[in-house]
Write an enzyme that holds these catalytic residues in place. Structure first.
Site, PDB file in Angstrom:
ATOM      1  N   ASP A 104       0.847  -1.196   0.000  1.00 22.32           N
ATOM      2  CA  ASP A 104       0.000   0.000   0.000  1.00 22.32           C
ATOM      3  C   ASP A 104       0.882   1.244   0.000  1.00 22.32           C
ATOM      4  O   ASP A 104       1.272   1.711  -1.039  1.00 22.32           O
ATOM      5  CB  ASP A 104      -1.083  -0.035   1.092  1.00 22.32           C
ATOM      6  CG  ASP A 104      -0.586  -0.475   2.454  1.00 22.32           C
ATOM      7  OD1 ASP A 104       0.584  -0.261   2.800  1.00 22.32           O
ATOM      8  OD2 ASP A 104      -1.402  -1.042   3.200  1.00 22.32           O
ATOM      9  N   LYS A 132      -2.056  -1.594  -4.020  1.00 25.44           N
ATOM     10  CA  LYS A 132      -2.960  -0.448  -3.947  1.00 25.44           C
ATOM     11  C   LYS A 132      -2.285   0.774  -4.575  1.00 25.44           C
ATOM     12  O   LYS A 132      -1.592   1.519  -3.889  1.00 25.44           O
ATOM     13  CB  LYS A 132      -3.310  -0.132  -2.490  1.00 25.44           C
ATOM     14  CG  LYS A 132      -4.109  -1.186  -1.777  1.00 25.44           C
ATOM     15  CD  LYS A 132      -4.385  -0.713  -0.351  1.00 25.44           C
ATOM     16  CE  LYS A 132      -5.231  -1.672   0.427  1.00 25.44           C
ATOM     17  NZ  LYS A 132      -5.456  -1.175   1.812  1.00 25.44           N
ATOM     18  N   ARG A 166      -6.501 -13.810   9.431  1.00 29.23           N
ATOM     19  CA  ARG A 166      -5.428 -14.305   8.552  1.00 29.23           C
ATOM     20  C   ARG A 166      -5.768 -15.657   7.922  1.00 29.23           C
ATOM     21  O   ARG A 166      -5.320 -15.966   6.840  1.00 29.23           O
ATOM     22  CB  ARG A 166      -4.112 -14.440   9.323  1.00 29.23           C
ATOM     23  CG  ARG A 166      -3.503 -13.132   9.730  1.00 29.23           C
ATOM     24  CD  ARG A 166      -2.081 -13.324  10.235  1.00 29.23           C
ATOM     25  NE  ARG A 166      -1.565 -12.164  10.930  1.00 29.23           N
ATOM     26  CZ  ARG A 166      -1.049 -11.092  10.352  1.00 29.23           C
ATOM     27  NH1 ARG A 166      -0.995 -11.021   9.042  1.00 29.23           N
ATOM     28  NH2 ARG A 166      -0.590 -10.090  11.070  1.00 29.23           N
TER      29      ARG A 166
END
Length: 175
Positions: A104, A132, A166
């Site tokens: 990100d 992202k 997770r």
């Protein structure tokens, strides 16, 4: 719909879509590194599922190692990356493929770049399951991308919210 701690999440990316993305990354890595005996360097904790699947699909010889860095509290990045578990082998002169669950902001990559430069690797490339582009603020090349996604908070397939989620085989986004 699922609830983790105090937040609700809705289905976002199916297990089938994830597998297609992993196949795409693994195929390209096989083309580029089949005879190179690379070291796959997984970034814990998030990349463990992605790393496992990529490595299983890699046809050549390879080695595997992990580092652990942290930068998240809850659903927000702290902006500070700290090394929690370092390398236990020399990477000097080696070809390294960094396996990330998600890229990100790029802050974790910046910290790993410092580690790899200090280790004097021959070269390294980044392979990530999720990327992202809206959030990415750094200049490092992300050569292998499973899929590009909007800047939404997601959990599942290795990604967590304060430790939970997770183990989910698909990805959920914050409702």
């Amino acid at each position: 719909m699922i609830k983790l701690h105090d937040l609700e999440f809705e289905p976002y990316i199916s297990e089938e879509e994830i597998n297609v993305a992993i196949d795409k990354v693994a195929q390209k890595l096989n083309e580029d590194y089949l005879d190179a005996n690379p070291i796959f360097l997984g970034v814990l904790n998030g990349s463990f599922m992605f790393a496992s699947e990529v490595i299983k699909r890699f046809s050549g010889d390879c080695e595997v190692s992990f580092v652990k860095l942290g930068s998240y509290e809850g659903t927000q990045t702290t902006g500070t990356v700290k090394t929690l578990l370092g390398l236990n082998q020399s990477l000097k002169g080696r070809k390294v493929i960094l396996l990330e669950d998600i890229v990100d902001t790029g802050n974790t990559l910046e910290e790993i770049n410092k580690i790899l430069l200090k280790e004097e690797v021959a070269n390294y490339e980044v392979a990530t399951l999720f990327y992202k582009p809206e959030a990415y603020k750094k200049e490092f090349n992300i050569k292998y991308r499973g899929m590009e996604i909007p800047n939404k908070f997601i959990v599942g397939y290795g990604l967590d919210y304060d430790g939970l989620g997770r183990n989910l085989t698909q990805v959920y986004k914050l409702k």
